[in-house]
Design an enzyme around this catalytic site. Structure first.
Site, mmCIF file in Angstrom:
data_model
loop_
_atom_site.group_PDB
_atom_site.id
_atom_site.type_symbol
_atom_site.label_atom_id
_atom_site.label_comp_id
_atom_site.label_asym_id
_atom_site.label_seq_id
_atom_site.Cartn_x
_atom_site.Cartn_y
_atom_site.Cartn_z
ATOM 1 N N GLU A 186 -10.894 3.835 -9.400
ATOM 2 C CA GLU A 186 -10.426 2.731 -8.566
ATOM 3 C C GLU A 186 -11.597 2.287 -7.678
ATOM 4 O O GLU A 186 -12.295 3.124 -7.101
ATOM 5 C CB GLU A 186 -9.257 3.237 -7.714
ATOM 6 C CG GLU A 186 -8.513 2.129 -7.024
ATOM 7 C CD GLU A 186 -7.296 2.645 -6.240
ATOM 8 O OE1 GLU A 186 -7.287 3.822 -5.852
ATOM 9 O OE2 GLU A 186 -6.374 1.847 -6.015
ATOM 10 N N PRO A 211 1.039 6.891 10.849
ATOM 11 C CA PRO A 211 0.211 5.828 10.274
ATOM 12 C C PRO A 211 -1.205 6.343 10.012
ATOM 13 O O PRO A 211 -1.576 7.427 10.469
ATOM 14 C CB PRO A 211 0.189 4.780 11.393
ATOM 15 C CG PRO A 211 0.295 5.581 12.657
ATOM 16 C CD PRO A 211 1.134 6.804 12.319
ATOM 17 N N ALA A 212 -1.991 5.536 9.314
ATOM 18 C CA ALA A 212 -3.382 5.925 9.040
ATOM 19 C C ALA A 212 -4.172 5.979 10.348
ATOM 20 O O ALA A 212 -3.916 5.198 11.268
ATOM 21 C CB ALA A 212 -4.010 4.911 8.095
ATOM 22 N N CYS A 249 -4.058 -1.728 -3.839
ATOM 23 C CA CYS A 249 -3.807 -0.914 -5.026
ATOM 24 C C CYS A 249 -3.429 -1.783 -6.226
ATOM 25 O O CYS A 249 -3.436 -1.299 -7.349
ATOM 26 C CB CYS A 249 -2.748 0.143 -4.735
ATOM 27 S SG CYS A 249 -1.349 -0.540 -3.874
ATOM 28 N N GLU A 264 9.688 0.460 -4.018
ATOM 29 C CA GLU A 264 9.934 -0.037 -2.665
ATOM 30 C C GLU A 264 10.267 -1.513 -2.762
ATOM 31 O O GLU A 264 9.723 -2.233 -3.597
ATOM 32 C CB GLU A 264 8.686 0.165 -1.791
ATOM 33 C CG GLU A 264 8.394 1.633 -1.566
ATOM 34 C CD GLU A 264 7.359 1.868 -0.476
ATOM 35 O OE1 GLU A 264 6.219 1.405 -0.616
ATOM 36 O OE2 GLU A 264 7.710 2.516 0.530
ATOM 37 N N GLU A 274 3.625 5.779 -3.518
ATOM 38 C CA GLU A 274 2.935 4.547 -3.947
ATOM 39 C C GLU A 274 1.457 4.874 -3.906
ATOM 40 O O GLU A 274 0.863 4.940 -2.831
ATOM 41 C CB GLU A 274 3.226 3.405 -2.968
ATOM 42 C CG GLU A 274 4.661 2.970 -2.910
ATOM 43 C CD GLU A 274 5.152 2.319 -4.175
ATOM 44 O OE1 GLU A 274 4.338 2.055 -5.093
ATOM 45 O OE2 GLU A 274 6.367 2.093 -4.252
ATOM 46 N N LEU A 275 0.856 5.099 -5.081
ATOM 47 C CA LEU A 275 -0.506 5.653 -5.099
ATOM 48 C C LEU A 275 -1.518 4.632 -5.623
ATOM 49 O O LEU A 275 -1.296 3.437 -5.550
ATOM 50 C CB LEU A 275 -0.489 6.954 -5.911
ATOM 51 C CG LEU A 275 0.599 7.952 -5.457
ATOM 52 C CD1 LEU A 275 0.617 9.184 -6.330
ATOM 53 C CD2 LEU A 275 0.433 8.329 -3.989
ATOM 54 N N GLY A 312 -0.688 5.796 -0.362
ATOM 55 C CA GLY A 312 -2.081 6.199 -0.156
ATOM 56 C C GLY A 312 -2.712 6.578 -1.475
ATOM 57 O O GLY A 312 -2.294 6.099 -2.541
HETATM 58 P P1 ADP Z 1 -7.200 6.184 1.633
HETATM 59 O O1 ADP Z 1 -8.238 6.803 0.766
HETATM 60 O O2 ADP Z 1 -6.723 4.884 1.192
HETATM 61 O O3 ADP Z 1 -7.501 6.256 3.104
HETATM 62 P P2 ADP Z 1 -5.450 8.410 1.923
HETATM 63 O O4 ADP Z 1 -4.540 8.930 0.883
HETATM 64 O O5 ADP Z 1 -6.565 9.299 2.365
HETATM 65 O O6 ADP Z 1 -5.931 7.036 1.363
HETATM 66 O O7 ADP Z 1 -4.650 7.978 3.206
HETATM 67 C C1 ADP Z 1 -3.358 7.429 3.165
HETATM 68 C C2 ADP Z 1 -2.529 8.065 4.262
HETATM 69 O O8 ADP Z 1 -2.444 9.462 4.005
HETATM 70 C C3 ADP Z 1 -3.121 7.944 5.671
HETATM 71 O O9 ADP Z 1 -2.069 7.830 6.605
HETATM 72 C C4 ADP Z 1 -3.814 9.270 5.838
HETATM 73 O O10 ADP Z 1 -3.961 9.645 7.195
HETATM 74 C C5 ADP Z 1 -2.836 10.187 5.144
HETATM 75 N N1 ADP Z 1 -3.383 11.483 4.734
HETATM 76 C C6 ADP Z 1 -4.606 11.761 4.247
HETATM 77 N N2 ADP Z 1 -4.706 13.082 3.994
HETATM 78 C C7 ADP Z 1 -3.517 13.653 4.323
HETATM 79 C C8 ADP Z 1 -2.979 14.974 4.288
HETATM 80 N N3 ADP Z 1 -3.682 16.012 3.840
HETATM 81 N N4 ADP Z 1 -1.708 15.161 4.717
HETATM 82 C C9 ADP Z 1 -0.972 14.129 5.148
HETATM 83 N N5 ADP Z 1 -1.411 12.862 5.195
HETATM 84 C C10 ADP Z 1 -2.656 12.621 4.790
#
Ligand code: ADP
Length: 482
Positions: free
Chosen positions: A385, A175-176, A284, A462, A250-251, A228
């Protein structure tokens, strides 16, 4: 609440091997709520191994039993919805009512995929050779890696875990780093519902790149499902190629909302305010360009300003609050820069425009609900965005012009239009190059409906009947009769 033992590997809660933790904060106050285990390479490897080990048994389990576990998780999530919502408000910031809506949406995915588990149909295909029979089987892809964002910290997890588990896959979820506690809460429910050890594993971490690299490079992981940013999604997709993983992405998005002059501008403004300020604009599918036909521009703008004036920013657990904080300082900076850039280039600032600091809001990251008029192509906000509470109004004159301008983006997730003209609604929704079109509808999403984008907004869908396909491989069996 767990403190430090937030990894869930092979059915057991544990801390990081070296005891390392990271802090989880409330974005409305900056206060530390808890600490989470900071998983790294070794813990990720163990989670992958557990998922790999569990896969054979779980994929051989019959679909009705897989469905039962999801139904039980659904029942638990529904029963504990208020607790889960309160946790989400604290960790993510959205107002309680919105958090509760998200929990219900999250539970819908559990129910939907519990049912879909039983509908993984195959087919048979006639052969041109007399003694031959073809049948098509759909089988689980194997170990799945799921990476989820902070903006919808519960539903983005069930939207991935439920179809994976329903299909017979096992999963490792990362997760984030902003919202590990919501993930822990979901996994506690899965465990309580009786999901066998190893089928779903959780690696909380403050080091997404390290854990991500491990998940991406492992040949045992056969699929990556990611929600993300486009920037990270592109990198992960490229990296997944080395082990030829399936990917769903899902970007980001840059949704147009088009308000035609045959629509009721007051009704459209109500919709625009609801969807634009939902989750403080951190979605998004949030409209990033609100195109309004010139003759209804004054009525639309007045009605929107009226709505925006009634929004109540504040900590999400405070009664009456309707809009929460932004997630972090970087989000505040990005929104501020977009507004300043737009104003410098000639946009008119009709409401908001800066950080809110009165009444104790300075401890959090609050940005005033903002309305910009006369936005045009020269401005950052027209292409970047925003992910914040800024409604950008762009005037337009005719249908073909606005369709061309709406499509003039690298993104292609959600789009919206308001019209009462039937022909126009069909014409424009067919012409918009987006994965989702809402016609007089600001909420064209549901567990039963496919969600996803085209272009730089990603790959795959999804939810809906399509959602489980992402976790299934197609196998052809040809049989020659003796
Ligand atoms: P946001 O800008 O919305 O935070 P991110 O793409 O940075 O979007 O984050 C979405 C998810 O991707 C989060 O779980 C984050 O921890 C993960 N994430 C960010 N960078 C990486 C990476 N290099 N490898 C794997 N996961 C990542």
């Amino acid at each position: 609440m767990r403190n430090g033992d937030t990894l869930f590997i092979d059915g057991k809660w544990c801390a990081a091997d070296d005891g390392r933790t990271f802090r989880v904060t409330d974005p409305a106050t900056g206060a530390v709520i808890a600490t989470a285990a900071d998983g790294g390479t070794a813990e990720t490897d163990r989670a992958i191994a557990a998922a790999h080990e569990a896969f054979d048994t779980w994929s051989a389990e019959n679909a009705y039993r897989r469905a039962e576990v999801l139904w039980r998780t659904h029942a638990l999530m529904t029963e504990r919805a208020e607790d889960l919502a309160a946790l989400m408000t604290q960790e993510q910031g959205k107002p309680l009512k919105a958090a509760l809506n998200e929990v219900r949406y999250a539970a819908d995915f559990l129910a939907w995929f519990a049912e879909e588990a039983k509908r993984v149909y195959g087919s048979s295909i006639p052969s041109s050779r007399g003694g031959q029979r073809f049948s098509v089987l759909r089988q689980p892809v194997g170990v799945v890696a799921g990476i989820t964002p902070w903006n919808y910290p519960v539903s983005m997890i069930t939207r991935k875990v439920a179809p994976a588990v329903a299909a017979g896959c096992s999963i490792v979820l990362k997760p984030a780093e902003q919202t590990p506690l919501c993930a822990v809460a979901v996994f506690e429910l899965l465990a309580e519902a009786g999901l066998p050890p190893g089928v779903a594993n959780l690696v909380t971490t403050s080091r997404p790149a390290e854990v991500g690299a491990r998940l991406l490079d492992s040949p045992l992981v056969r699929k990556l499902t990611f929600t993300g940013s486009t920037e990270v999604g592109k990198d992960l997709t490229a990296r997944a190629a080395a082990t030829m993983k399936r990917v769903s992405m899902e970007l980001g998005g840059h949704a147009p909302m088009i308000v035609f002059d045959d629509a009721d501008p007051v009704h459209a403004a109500k919709g625009a305010a609801l969807v634009k300020f939902l989750n403080t604009g951190q979605a998004c599918i949030s409209p990033n360009r609100i195109f309004v036909q010139r003759s209804v521009l004054p009525a639309f703008t007045d009605a929107l300003l009226d709505r925006v004036g009634k929004l109540v920013p504040g900590p999400g657990h405070r009664p009456g609050v309707t809009i929460g904080p932004l997630v972090d300082e970087a989000a505040l900076r990005k929104v501020t820069r977009q507004v300043e850039d737009a104003v410098e280039k000639g946009a008119r600032l009709l409401a908001g425009g800066d950080r809110l600091t009165d009444d104790g809001l300075d401890a959090g990251r609050f940005f005033a609900p903002t309305v910009l008029a006369d936005v045009d192509e020269s401005m950052r906000i027209y292409r970047e965005e925003t992910f914040g509470p800024v409604a950008a109004i762009v005037p337009f004159d005719d249908e073909s012009e606005v369709v061309r301008r709406a499509n003039d983006t690298e993104y292609g997730l959600a789009s919206y239009l308001y019209t009462r003209d039937l022909g126009r609604s069909v014409r424009v929704s067919e012409a918009l190059r987006f994965g989702i079109v809402g016609v007089n509808d600001i909420n064209p999403t549901a567990a039963a409906a496919p969600f996803g984008g085209v272009g730089m907004s990603g790959l795959g869908r999804e939810g809906g009947a399509h959602g489980i396909d992402e976790y299934l491989d197609v196998k052809l069996v040809g049989v020659c009769l003796p």
